[in-house]
Write an enzyme that holds these catalytic residues in place. Structure first.
Site, PDB file in Angstrom:
ATOM      1  N   LYS A  18      19.523  42.784 -25.128  1.00  0.00           N
ATOM      2  CA  LYS A  18      18.562  42.503 -24.058  1.00  0.00           C
ATOM      3  C   LYS A  18      17.462  41.579 -24.586  1.00  0.00           C
ATOM      4  O   LYS A  18      16.314  41.967 -24.753  1.00  0.00           O
ATOM      5  CB  LYS A  18      17.962  43.802 -23.531  1.00  0.00           C
ATOM      6  CG  LYS A  18      18.979  44.731 -22.879  1.00  0.00           C
ATOM      7  CD  LYS A  18      18.333  46.039 -22.447  1.00  0.00           C
ATOM      8  CE  LYS A  18      19.352  46.996 -21.839  1.00  0.00           C
ATOM      9  NZ  LYS A  18      18.734  48.291 -21.460  1.00  0.00           N
ATOM     10  N   THR A  19      17.856  40.354 -24.860  1.00  0.00           N
ATOM     11  CA  THR A  19      16.939  39.376 -25.441  1.00  0.00           C
ATOM     12  C   THR A  19      16.608  38.292 -24.416  1.00  0.00           C
ATOM     13  O   THR A  19      17.234  38.194 -23.361  1.00  0.00           O
ATOM     14  CB  THR A  19      17.572  38.726 -26.680  1.00  0.00           C
ATOM     15  OG1 THR A  19      18.878  38.234 -26.336  1.00  0.00           O
ATOM     16  CG2 THR A  19      17.709  39.739 -27.806  1.00  0.00           C
TER      17      THR A  19
END
Length: 301
Positions: free
Chosen positions: A138-139
């Site tokens: 989740k970047t």
């Protein structure tokens, strides 16, 4: 982790320079009017750290944006504000061209490294040998490499970098396969071969048991309640596949696999996640929504 055993920036691929160039082009897509004003005279500027942090100085990102940089602190070193962290020298137009790109990158990466280091220290306070702390995928789009780099500086495992690094079968994958975990795992194994690990996100013990029996290398216990539910699930998985139980046909099952737990970890509840038998604790809290670290760059005059 990596920061304790080597120089993290040696991991960077050649493509990082293209990333920095793209950032600079975004900030200056046509004429650099301010740069025209100041010209090419060689000047010196000081990078000032204005927050107490566990610093990820992001050396190569900063060098690519600002050219000649002399660092006065080590990567990952903490300091008290206001700290003269580095000295930058070169044509003043080029220094100011890269200033904001460099400061933004440094602030974001330092915030991630600081948050990571703080959470890891808390885990080690409660346990001398805690599970591996890992980030997630989740970047920020287009900024994954610097964020994964910062996780490594903070002492965490960056987890898989992309869809090609490891096969992770999440709930949507399983539902798309008519809830057939066994078929999904075997298909993934066939596609990835021996070199690509397969992880399955599991919502129950039954799903985890099916995944391990199908050949999963890692099972993720997703959003299991810390405490009795989590402890019981981990204990039973280790017992079932550690030779402590027999199947209906009398066979004893022994399998090698990792247990990852994910969901809900914060600085306030770390103790509940320190369960014997867990190998990895993953959380997006160390790289999503973190507080940035305040830096400024001042020209010596």
């Amino acid at each position: 982790m990596a920061a304790e055993l080597g120089t993290v920036h040696h991991l960077l691929p050649p493509t990082y320079k293209r990333m920095v160039s793209a950032w600079l082009e975004e900030d200056c897509p046509s004429f650099d009017y301010g740069g025209f004003v100041v010209g090419e005279e060689v000047k010196e500027a000081r990078l000032l750290g204005k927050s107490p942090v566990g610093l990820s100085r992001s050396l190569h990102w900063y060098l690519s944006a600002l050219k000649e940089v002399e660092w006065h602190i080590r990567e990952g070193e903490t300091f008290e504000p206001v700290k003269h962290c580095a000295t930058v020298r070169g044509p003043i137009r080029k220094i100011l061209l890269g200033e904001r790109v460099a400061l933004n990158t440094l602030a974001r990466c330092s915030g991630i490294a600081t948050k990571t280091s703080t959470l890891l220290s808390l885990l080690r306070t409660h346990s001398p040998n805690p599970p591996t702390l890992a980030g997630t995928r989740k970047t920020t789009p287009g900024f994954r490499l610097p964020e994964k780099y910062a996780l490594s500086i903070g002492g965490a495992d960056p987890h898989r970098h992309d869809l090609s690094s490891m096969t992770m079968l999440k709930d949507n994958h399983i539902w798309a396969c008519d809830n057939d975990i066994t078929r999904a795992v075997r298909t993934a194994k066939a596609a990835g071969g021996f070199s690509v690990k397969v992880e399955v996100e599991c919502r129950s013990e039954a799903e985890a048991i099916e995944a391990v029996r199908a050949g999963a290398d890692v099972v993720m216990l997703d959003n299991f309640e810390p405490g009795k539910q989590l402890e019981g699930a981990v204990s039973r998985l280790r017992m079932v596949f550690g030779g402590g139980c027999k199947r209906e046909d009398g066979e004893v099952e022994k399998r090698e696999f990792l247990i990852e737990i994910s969901g809900g970890l914060t600085e306030e509840n770390v103790e509940g996640y320190l369960v014997t038998g867990v190998d990895v604790i993953s959380t997006s809290s160390i790289h999503q929504g973190v507080k940035h670290v305040d830096f400024s760059l001042k020209v010596v005059h």
